[in-house]
Design a protein around this motif. Structure first.
Motif, mmCIF file in Angstrom:
data_model
loop_
_atom_site.group_PDB
_atom_site.id
_atom_site.type_symbol
_atom_site.label_atom_id
_atom_site.label_comp_id
_atom_site.label_asym_id
_atom_site.label_seq_id
_atom_site.Cartn_x
_atom_site.Cartn_y
_atom_site.Cartn_z
ATOM 1 N N ASP A 68 0.822 -1.220 0.000
ATOM 2 C CA ASP A 68 0.000 0.000 0.000
ATOM 3 C C ASP A 68 0.851 1.264 0.000
ATOM 4 O OD1 ASP A 68 -2.545 -1.044 -0.195
ATOM 5 O OD2 ASP A 68 -2.912 -1.074 1.966
ATOM 6 N N ALA A 69 2.118 1.149 -0.377
ATOM 7 C CA ALA A 69 3.014 2.308 -0.328
ATOM 8 C C ALA A 69 2.520 3.441 -1.217
ATOM 9 C CB ALA A 69 4.426 1.909 -0.735
ATOM 10 N N SER A 70 1.855 3.121 -2.307
ATOM 11 C CA SER A 70 1.366 4.167 -3.212
ATOM 12 C C SER A 70 0.361 5.087 -2.532
ATOM 13 C CB SER A 70 0.721 3.539 -4.452
ATOM 14 O OG SER A 70 -0.422 2.781 -4.107
ATOM 15 N N GLU A 71 -0.283 4.601 -1.461
ATOM 16 C CA GLU A 71 -1.292 5.414 -0.777
ATOM 17 C C GLU A 71 -0.673 6.603 -0.042
ATOM 18 O OE1 GLU A 71 -3.832 2.956 1.609
ATOM 19 O OE2 GLU A 71 -4.586 1.865 -0.131
ATOM 20 N N ILE A 72 0.645 6.615 0.103
ATOM 21 C CA ILE A 72 1.319 7.793 0.646
ATOM 22 C C ILE A 72 1.027 8.991 -0.247
ATOM 23 C CG2 ILE A 72 3.574 8.822 1.162
ATOM 24 C CD1 ILE A 72 4.555 5.879 1.534
ATOM 25 N N LEU A 73 0.940 8.747 -1.553
ATOM 26 C CA LEU A 73 0.689 9.816 -2.510
ATOM 27 C C LEU A 73 -0.777 9.920 -2.917
ATOM 28 C CD1 LEU A 73 3.788 9.282 -4.856
ATOM 29 C CD2 LEU A 73 3.567 10.821 -2.899
ATOM 30 N N THR A 74 -1.501 8.797 -2.893
ATOM 31 C CA THR A 74 -2.882 8.802 -3.366
ATOM 32 C C THR A 74 -3.909 8.912 -2.239
ATOM 33 O OG1 THR A 74 -3.175 6.396 -3.258
ATOM 34 C CG2 THR A 74 -2.186 7.307 -5.269
ATOM 35 N N GLY A 75 -3.499 8.563 -1.007
ATOM 36 C CA GLY A 75 -4.457 8.426 0.077
ATOM 37 C C GLY A 75 -5.175 7.087 -0.047
ATOM 38 N N ASP A 76 -5.941 6.735 0.972
ATOM 39 C CA ASP A 76 -6.675 5.470 0.974
ATOM 40 C C ASP A 76 -8.097 5.711 0.474
ATOM 41 O OD1 ASP A 76 -7.316 2.735 1.581
ATOM 42 O OD2 ASP A 76 -8.373 3.458 3.354
ATOM 43 N N MET A 77 -8.429 5.144 -0.668
ATOM 44 C CA MET A 77 -9.785 5.278 -1.189
ATOM 45 C C MET A 77 -10.661 4.177 -0.604
ATOM 46 S SD MET A 77 -11.235 5.305 -5.117
ATOM 47 C CE MET A 77 -10.524 6.913 -5.469
ATOM 48 N N PRO A 78 -11.796 4.523 0.007
ATOM 49 C CA PRO A 78 -12.673 3.507 0.602
ATOM 50 C C PRO A 78 -13.094 2.454 -0.425
ATOM 51 C CG PRO A 78 -13.324 5.691 1.322
ATOM 52 C CD PRO A 78 -12.287 5.896 0.257
ATOM 53 N N THR A 79 -13.138 1.205 0.023
ATOM 54 C CA THR A 79 -13.459 0.083 -0.863
ATOM 55 C C THR A 79 -14.770 0.258 -1.615
ATOM 56 O OG1 THR A 79 -12.150 -1.462 0.450
ATOM 57 C CG2 THR A 79 -13.881 -2.409 -0.924
ATOM 58 N N PRO A 80 -15.863 0.705 -0.980
ATOM 59 C CA PRO A 80 -17.122 0.838 -1.726
ATOM 60 C C PRO A 80 -17.017 1.781 -2.922
ATOM 61 C CG PRO A 80 -17.524 0.973 0.628
ATOM 62 C CD PRO A 80 -16.047 1.035 0.444
ATOM 63 N N ILE A 81 -16.125 2.768 -2.832
ATOM 64 C CA ILE A 81 -15.931 3.697 -3.941
ATOM 65 C C ILE A 81 -14.965 3.118 -4.964
ATOM 66 C CG2 ILE A 81 -15.105 5.998 -4.571
ATOM 67 C CD1 ILE A 81 -15.933 6.917 -1.762
ATOM 68 N N LYS A 82 -13.855 2.543 -4.471
ATOM 69 C CA LYS A 82 -12.813 2.018 -5.351
ATOM 70 C C LYS A 82 -13.356 0.957 -6.300
ATOM 71 C CE LYS A 82 -8.880 1.109 -3.362
ATOM 72 N NZ LYS A 82 -7.799 0.417 -2.618
ATOM 73 N N TYR A 83 -14.242 0.105 -5.790
ATOM 74 C CA TYR A 83 -14.759 -0.998 -6.599
ATOM 75 C C TYR A 83 -16.209 -0.774 -7.035
ATOM 76 C CZ TYR A 83 -10.547 -3.224 -4.839
ATOM 77 O OH TYR A 83 -9.238 -3.508 -4.527
ATOM 78 N N ASP A 84 -16.650 0.484 -7.051
ATOM 79 C CA ASP A 84 -18.034 0.784 -7.393
ATOM 80 C C ASP A 84 -18.357 0.427 -8.840
ATOM 81 O OD1 ASP A 84 -20.637 2.108 -6.754
ATOM 82 O OD2 ASP A 84 -19.992 3.443 -8.366
ATOM 83 N N ASN A 85 -17.415 0.695 -9.744
ATOM 84 C CA ASN A 85 -17.620 0.303 -11.143
ATOM 85 C C ASN A 85 -16.265 0.132 -11.817
ATOM 86 O OD1 ASN A 85 -16.776 2.818 -12.584
ATOM 87 N ND2 ASN A 85 -18.494 3.703 -11.462
ATOM 88 N N PRO A 86 -16.210 -0.563 -12.942
ATOM 89 C CA PRO A 86 -14.933 -0.850 -13.607
ATOM 90 C C PRO A 86 -14.151 0.391 -14.008
ATOM 91 C CG PRO A 86 -16.664 -2.266 -14.473
ATOM 92 C CD PRO A 86 -17.344 -1.249 -13.592
ATOM 93 N N THR A 87 -14.848 1.471 -14.344
ATOM 94 C CA THR A 87 -14.167 2.689 -14.767
ATOM 95 C C THR A 87 -13.359 3.287 -13.620
ATOM 96 O OG1 THR A 87 -15.898 3.172 -16.380
ATOM 97 C CG2 THR A 87 -14.458 4.991 -15.744
ATOM 98 N N ILE A 88 -13.990 3.390 -12.439
ATOM 99 C CA ILE A 88 -13.282 3.914 -11.262
ATOM 100 C C ILE A 88 -12.128 2.999 -10.894
ATOM 101 C CG2 ILE A 88 -13.488 4.382 -8.792
ATOM 102 C CD1 ILE A 88 -16.302 5.359 -9.268
ATOM 103 N N GLN A 89 -12.370 1.694 -10.916
ATOM 104 C CA GLN A 89 -11.336 0.734 -10.538
ATOM 105 C C GLN A 89 -10.138 0.825 -11.472
ATOM 106 O OE1 GLN A 89 -12.829 -3.244 -10.129
ATOM 107 N NE2 GLN A 89 -10.858 -4.106 -9.620
ATOM 108 N N SER A 90 -10.403 0.912 -12.768
ATOM 109 C CA SER A 90 -9.320 1.003 -13.750
ATOM 110 C C SER A 90 -8.546 2.310 -13.596
ATOM 111 C CB SER A 90 -9.900 0.906 -15.162
ATOM 112 O OG SER A 90 -8.893 1.090 -16.133
ATOM 113 N N ALA A 91 -9.276 3.412 -13.392
ATOM 114 C CA ALA A 91 -8.616 4.706 -13.235
ATOM 115 C C ALA A 91 -7.746 4.730 -11.987
ATOM 116 C CB ALA A 91 -9.671 5.819 -13.174
ATOM 117 N N TYR A 92 -8.245 4.125 -10.900
ATOM 118 C CA TYR A 92 -7.478 4.123 -9.655
ATOM 119 C C TYR A 92 -6.211 3.287 -9.802
ATOM 120 C CZ TYR A 92 -6.373 4.150 -4.710
ATOM 121 O OH TYR A 92 -5.739 4.326 -3.519
ATOM 122 N N LYS A 93 -6.295 2.182 -10.544
ATOM 123 C CA LYS A 93 -5.099 1.361 -10.778
ATOM 124 C C LYS A 93 -4.039 2.153 -11.529
ATOM 125 C CE LYS A 93 -6.978 -3.327 -10.548
ATOM 126 N NZ LYS A 93 -6.100 -3.673 -9.403
#
Length: 205
Positions: A68-93
């Motif tokens: 989770d080292a990348s979250e130092i720069l991105t912050g922690d996105m809550p799971t319900p938002i991160k995996y809400d739809n494929p577009t958000i998930q792909s963009a977050y990756k």
């Protein structure tokens, strides 16, 4: 060359997890990463010793410690938002990948070759075990919150347990069967039969 890499890594302790839920015991990313590393190491050892695997527990542990080292720069996105739809998930990756590259570039060039496979592992066996350990850590958090009487985590516990079991990994099943029940016990209940019978919280005069 001066490097800010480890100063950034030390700031994982300032990033709080489970931001959308009421916590009895707040958890930061540094605490979570340590637990995931411990669990990933355990799964790797179980994989090798019980199920004939040959993965390197050290490599698995290091990847888990930095997962989770990348979250130092991105912050922690809550799971319900991160995996809400494929577009958000792909963009977050994509955002995570950029953050991982930026962290790697903070290191002196002579060290980047060592840290690249740790920050961005590609071995599917390592990725599989770290992912399982990450979700197992989340399940343990849910169980411990429920033990403290926090029903906010009731649905999360059931959903996370289903995901963990759904991986179908024998090492995960072994961990759940052998170790998981203990996380629901109090400190006094964890005492071995041969231990002194006074409460663990008591102190002799």
């Amino acid at each position: 060359m001066k490097s800010h890499f480890f100063a950034y890594i030390s700031r994982m302790r300032f990033i709080q997890r489970w931001a959308l839920m009421r916590n009895t015991a707040p958890e930061n990313v540094q605490e979570h990463s340590h637990q995931v590393a411990v669990l990933a190491h355990a799964l790797a050892v179980i994989h090798n010793e019980k199920f004939g695997g040959c993965v390197d527990p050290g490599a698995v542990t290091a990847a888990a410690l930095y997962h989770d080292a990348s979250e130092i720069l991105t912050g922690d996105m809550p799971t319900p938002i991160k995996y809400d739809n494929p577009t958000i998930q792909s963009a977050y990756k994509e955002v995570e990948a950029v953050a991982e590259r930026k962290l790697l570039e903070l290191l002196p060039p002579e060290l980047r070759g060592v840290y690249k496979p740790i920050l961005t592992p590609r071995d599917p066996e390592i990725l599989r075990l770290v992912k399982a350990a990450d979700k197992l850590s989340a399940y343990i958090k849910c169980v411990e919150e429920l033990k403290a009487g926090n029903l906010e985590f009731r649905e999360a516990a059931a959903q996370t347990r289903q995901i963990v079991e759904g991986y179908g990994l024998p090492e995960v099943a072994y961990f759940l069967d052998t170790f998981m029940d203990s996380f629901s016990l109090t400190l006094d209940q964890l005492k071995s039969p041969g231990d002194p019978q006074e409460s663990c919280g008591e102190r002799k005069a």
